[in-house]
Design a protein around this motif. Structure first.
Motif, PDB file in Angstrom:
ATOM      1  N   TRP A 364       0.863  -1.175   0.000  1.00 16.18           N
ATOM      2  CA  TRP A 364       0.000   0.000   0.000  1.00 16.18           C
ATOM      3  C   TRP A 364       0.905   1.233   0.000  1.00 16.18           C
ATOM      4  N   VAL A 365       0.587   2.205  -0.862  1.00 15.28           N
ATOM      5  CA  VAL A 365       1.425   3.391  -1.023  1.00 15.28           C
ATOM      6  C   VAL A 365       0.554   4.636  -0.922  1.00 15.28           C
ATOM      7  N   ASP A 366       0.991   5.575  -0.101  1.00 15.38           N
ATOM      8  CA  ASP A 366       0.395   6.906  -0.055  1.00 15.38           C
ATOM      9  C   ASP A 366       1.416   7.873  -0.648  1.00 15.38           C
ATOM     10  N   PRO A 367       1.241   8.311  -1.900  1.00 12.07           N
ATOM     11  CA  PRO A 367       2.252   9.153  -2.542  1.00 12.07           C
ATOM     12  C   PRO A 367       2.301  10.578  -2.020  1.00 12.07           C
ATOM     13  N   ASP A 368       1.335  10.963  -1.206  1.00 11.74           N
ATOM     14  CA  ASP A 368       1.306  12.328  -0.672  1.00 11.74           C
ATOM     15  C   ASP A 368       0.926  12.271   0.798  1.00 11.74           C
ATOM     16  N   ASN A 369       1.826  11.734   1.598  1.00 14.47           N
ATOM     17  CA  ASN A 369       1.554  11.564   3.020  1.00 14.47           C
ATOM     18  C   ASN A 369       1.684  12.904   3.748  1.00 14.47           C
ATOM     19  N   ASN A 373       3.446  12.201  11.303  1.00 14.56           N
ATOM     20  CA  ASN A 373       4.763  11.573  11.366  1.00 14.56           C
ATOM     21  C   ASN A 373       5.761  12.208  10.420  1.00 14.56           C
ATOM     22  N   SER A 374       5.266  12.885   9.392  1.00 15.46           N
ATOM     23  CA  SER A 374       6.171  13.495   8.427  1.00 15.46           C
ATOM     24  C   SER A 374       6.629  14.857   8.934  1.00 15.46           C
ATOM     25  N   VAL A 375       7.849  15.208   8.617  1.00 15.69           N
ATOM     26  CA  VAL A 375       8.406  16.488   9.038  1.00 15.69           C
ATOM     27  C   VAL A 375       8.315  17.460   7.886  1.00 15.69           C
ATOM     28  N   GLU A 376       8.644  18.726   8.169  1.00 12.47           N
ATOM     29  CA  GLU A 376       8.598  19.736   7.123  1.00 12.47           C
ATOM     30  C   GLU A 376       9.629  19.426   6.054  1.00 12.47           C
ATOM     31  N   GLY A 377       9.239  19.657   4.810  1.00 14.19           N
ATOM     32  CA  GLY A 377      10.149  19.387   3.693  1.00 14.19           C
ATOM     33  C   GLY A 377       9.376  19.100   2.436  1.00 14.19           C
ATOM     34  N   GLY A 378       9.969  18.300   1.549  1.00 20.41           N
ATOM     35  CA  GLY A 378       9.338  17.967   0.285  1.00 20.41           C
ATOM     36  C   GLY A 378       8.249  16.934   0.436  1.00 20.41           C
ATOM     37  N   ASN A 379       7.830  16.408  -0.702  1.00 16.36           N
ATOM     38  CA  ASN A 379       6.753  15.434  -0.716  1.00 16.36           C
ATOM     39  C   ASN A 379       7.178  14.162  -0.002  1.00 16.36           C
ATOM     40  N   ALA A 380       6.286  13.621   0.827  1.00 20.75           N
ATOM     41  CA  ALA A 380       6.576  12.417   1.597  1.00 20.75           C
ATOM     42  C   ALA A 380       5.760  11.260   1.052  1.00 20.75           C
ATOM     43  N   VAL A 381       6.421  10.133   0.850  1.00 19.20           N
ATOM     44  CA  VAL A 381       5.774   8.918   0.364  1.00 19.20           C
ATOM     45  C   VAL A 381       5.820   7.880   1.479  1.00 19.20           C
ATOM     46  N   LYS A 382       4.673   7.319   1.797  1.00 15.48           N
ATOM     47  CA  LYS A 382       4.583   6.328   2.866  1.00 15.48           C
ATOM     48  C   LYS A 382       4.168   4.991   2.285  1.00 15.48           C
ATOM     49  N   LEU A 383       4.818   3.920   2.742  1.00 16.89           N
ATOM     50  CA  LEU A 383       4.551   2.585   2.239  1.00 16.89           C
ATOM     51  C   LEU A 383       4.307   1.615   3.387  1.00 16.89           C
ATOM     52  N   LEU A 384       3.418   0.693   3.163  1.00 16.22           N
ATOM     53  CA  LEU A 384       3.230  -0.461   4.024  1.00 16.22           C
ATOM     54  C   LEU A 384       3.389  -1.703   3.154  1.00 16.22           C
ATOM     55  N   GLU A 396       6.779  -7.567   7.731  1.00 22.36           N
ATOM     56  CA  GLU A 396       5.988  -6.346   7.595  1.00 22.36           C
ATOM     57  C   GLU A 396       6.929  -5.156   7.696  1.00 22.36           C
ATOM     58  N   MET A 397       6.749  -4.182   6.783  1.00 24.64           N
ATOM     59  CA  MET A 397       7.640  -3.020   6.770  1.00 24.64           C
ATOM     60  C   MET A 397       6.820  -1.754   6.563  1.00 24.64           C
ATOM     61  N   ILE A 398       7.084  -0.768   7.394  1.00 24.19           N
ATOM     62  CA  ILE A 398       6.489   0.560   7.261  1.00 24.19           C
ATOM     63  C   ILE A 398       7.623   1.534   6.958  1.00 24.19           C
ATOM     64  N   MET A 399       7.484   2.265   5.864  1.00 25.37           N
ATOM     65  CA  MET A 399       8.586   3.134   5.441  1.00 25.37           C
ATOM     66  C   MET A 399       8.045   4.488   4.996  1.00 25.37           C
ATOM     67  N   LEU A 400       8.717   5.544   5.437  1.00 26.00           N
ATOM     68  CA  LEU A 400       8.407   6.916   5.034  1.00 26.00           C
ATOM     69  C   LEU A 400       9.639   7.494   4.352  1.00 26.00           C
ATOM     70  N   VAL A 401       9.483   7.958   3.117  1.00 27.24           N
ATOM     71  CA  VAL A 401      10.586   8.511   2.322  1.00 27.24           C
ATOM     72  C   VAL A 401      10.283   9.962   2.030  1.00 27.24           C
ATOM     73  N   GLN A 402      11.228  10.833   2.402  1.00 27.54           N
ATOM     74  CA  GLN A 402      11.059  12.266   2.183  1.00 27.54           C
ATOM     75  C   GLN A 402      12.427  12.915   2.028  1.00 27.54           C
ATOM     76  N   ASP A 403      12.620  13.611   0.918  1.00 30.46           N
ATOM     77  CA  ASP A 403      13.890  14.298   0.650  1.00 30.46           C
ATOM     78  C   ASP A 403      15.072  13.338   0.758  1.00 30.46           C
ATOM     79  N   SER A 404      14.927  12.144   0.163  1.00 29.84           N
ATOM     80  CA  SER A 404      15.975  11.124   0.129  1.00 29.84           C
ATOM     81  C   SER A 404      16.352  10.600   1.512  1.00 29.84           C
ATOM     82  N   LYS A 405      15.497  10.830   2.480  1.00 29.57           N
ATOM     83  CA  LYS A 405      15.723  10.315   3.830  1.00 29.57           C
ATOM     84  C   LYS A 405      14.610   9.339   4.186  1.00 29.57           C
ATOM     85  N   VAL A 406      14.969   8.314   4.937  1.00 31.00           N
ATOM     86  CA  VAL A 406      14.070   7.189   5.159  1.00 31.00           C
ATOM     87  C   VAL A 406      13.851   6.968   6.647  1.00 31.00           C
TER      88      VAL A 406
END
Length: 470
Positions: A364-369, A373-384, A396-406
């Motif tokens: 499951w992907v949220d391309p505009d999280n 949990n997300s901090v200020e910055g660029g677009n955040a993508v959240k995955l389950l 099971e993996m939960i991952m948040l990617v924002q500005d090349s940081k995970v």
């Protein structure tokens, strides 16, 4: 004389006359109190949410969204049910002498799952492409124009193009629905008419290219529709035949809108508008057209989906044994639930036999999280990501990617606890290889799979939208 010692038989109906009755009012749920605004009446023991037999005519205030969330919380994941089917029950189905048909279908599905590094990447891209249709720079421009313009003419032109685009890209799927509708009609008709209808269905070209619809339309309008009209006029059949004809008409309207000429006219009209033509270049248009008319018949993702559908159809009919029917039903319900209008996430099911390891994964992907949990910055993508690997266990993996940081949370099977440090080293290597950096990392044993609603709080935004009840 009064019967003081109860020596004689008491009169009928007088057995309990000597008992003291408690002064407690009876509350019967089968009594509806009359509404009187001038006095307060006692409660009748009923609630609007009571679904007992006595209150079956009470209004149900549970909304469609509430029902969706309730099913989402209770429904097992599609990947876990699929893994259960193939890992646990595949052997018993194959060894059953009554189920050779579905056993061969399942064996073929497992054979199609075998992929290497490049094939796995292509399969994942195919799943993503089939899940999201209106993607790319061309549609991003259209979205910006729709949000920024107040002209009704511009909006209507864009919407007309989108209708034509949706219809032509769904040509093959719509045609299959048309044929299925006609077969359902034939199954419920008189034999003579049914044989005539099936003969006409055989004339339809099920492999017609996208946009090439005229040949099939000539058969449908010239032969099939007159046959159906004549049958309805003669029999006055307003039962299931009429219901399937209504579905047939709806699919026919969509199929007719997907002509190559109609799409070309809609695209040219759209590009002739200054608001669109000034922002779209030739390469965008070429990519759009190539994506539509590319040959998708050999696409691995589509073939896997079709094969799984065949297996589910046979399984629901009991060909895998009626004791396994519930597993097939759970897989189907999970797939339909993840395609609900209330699901704002991109959902993908990725089955693979990677280097000899069978795996069923669900993403499951949220391309505009935009949750807390997300901090200020660029677009955040959240995955389950949930995946079950044969003879290894459930991950099971939960991952948040924002500005090349995970930010990552990984849950692994208990059997892999001794390899915890090795898992961490390998994951860090993979992240660095893809030019990413960890902001945070946490790994622990998987005690219990997390529900989707707990990971994506965005799901609850549906409460603020227009809601209805049944």
């Amino acid at each position: 004389m009064a019967d003081m010692l109860r020596v004689t038989t008491p009169l009928t109906g007088q057995e309990k006359t000597g008992q003291i009755r408690s002064n407690v009012p009876d509350h019967h749920t089968n009594i509806n109190n009359v509404v009187n605004p001038n006095r307060v009446a006692k409660g009748d023991g009923k609630t609007l949410y009571n679904e007992n037999q006595e209150s079956r005519f009470s209004p149900n205030l549970r909304s469609n969204f509430d029902s969706f969330m309730q099913k989402l919380a209770s429904m097992p994941s599609m990947s876990s049910e699929t893994a259960k089917l193939f890992f646990s029950r595949y052997g018993s189905i194959v060894n059953s002498g009554m189920n050779e048909g579905i056993a061969s279908e399942m064996a073929q599905y497992l054979e199609m799952m075998k992929v290497g590094d490049q094939e796995l990447l292509a399969l994942l891209k195919g799943m993503q492409g089939s899940a999201v249709k209106f993607t790319g720079s061309f549609f991003d421009i259209l979205r910006n124009i729709m949000n920024g313009t107040s002209s009704s003419d511009v909006k209507n032109m864009i919407l007309e193009f989108l209708r034509k685009y949706d219809a032509i890209t769904a040509n093959n799927h719509t045609l299959q629905n048309l044929i299925a509708n006609l077969n359902n009609v034939a199954d419920r008709m008189r034999k003579s008419s049914a044989d005539e209808l099936r003969a006409l269905i055989e004339k339809l070209n099920a492999r017609a290219a996208k946009g090439d619809i005229q040949g099939n339309l000539d058969i449908i309008k010239g032969d099939i529709i007159p046959l159906l009209s004549k049958y309805m006029a003669q029999t006055k059949d307003f039962g299931s035949v009429r219901d399937n004809i209504s579905l047939f008409v709806l699919n026919l309207v969509r199929y007719e809108s997907g002509s190559k000429e109609g799409f070309s006219d809609a695209l040219n009209n759209l590009l002739s508008m200054p608001e669109v033509g000034s922002k779209v270049n030739n390469s965008m248009v070429a990519d759009l057209v190539d994506g539509i008319f590319a040959n998708m018949g050999a696409d691995q993702a589509r073939l896997l989906s079709d094969q799984l559908l065949n297996i589910l159809t046979k399984g629901l009919n009991g060909q895998a044994g009626y004791q396994n029917t519930m597993v097939f039903e759970n897989i189907l319900q999970s797939a339909l639930l993840n395609q609900s209008v209330y699901m704002p996430l991109l959902h993908m099911m990725l089955p693979a036999d990677y280097n000899g390891r069978q795996m069923f994964s669900e993403i499951w992907v949220d391309p505009d999280n935009r949750d807390g949990n997300s901090v200020e910055g660029g677009n955040a993508v959240k995955l389950l990501v949930k995946f079950d690997i044969k003879e290894v266990g459930f991950f099971e993996m939960i991952m948040l990617v924002q500005d090349s940081k995970v930010d990552m949370q990984l849950f692994y099977p208990e059997a892999l606890e001794p390899m915890r440090s090795q898992i961490k080293d390998n994951i860090f290597t993979i992240i660095e290889r893809n030019d990413l950096k960890f902001r945070s990392y946490m790994a622990e044993k998987c005690e219990k799979p997390k529900p989707i609603s707990e990971v994506f709080r965005k799901l609850y935004e549906g409460r603020n939208m227009i809601n209805v009840t049944i």
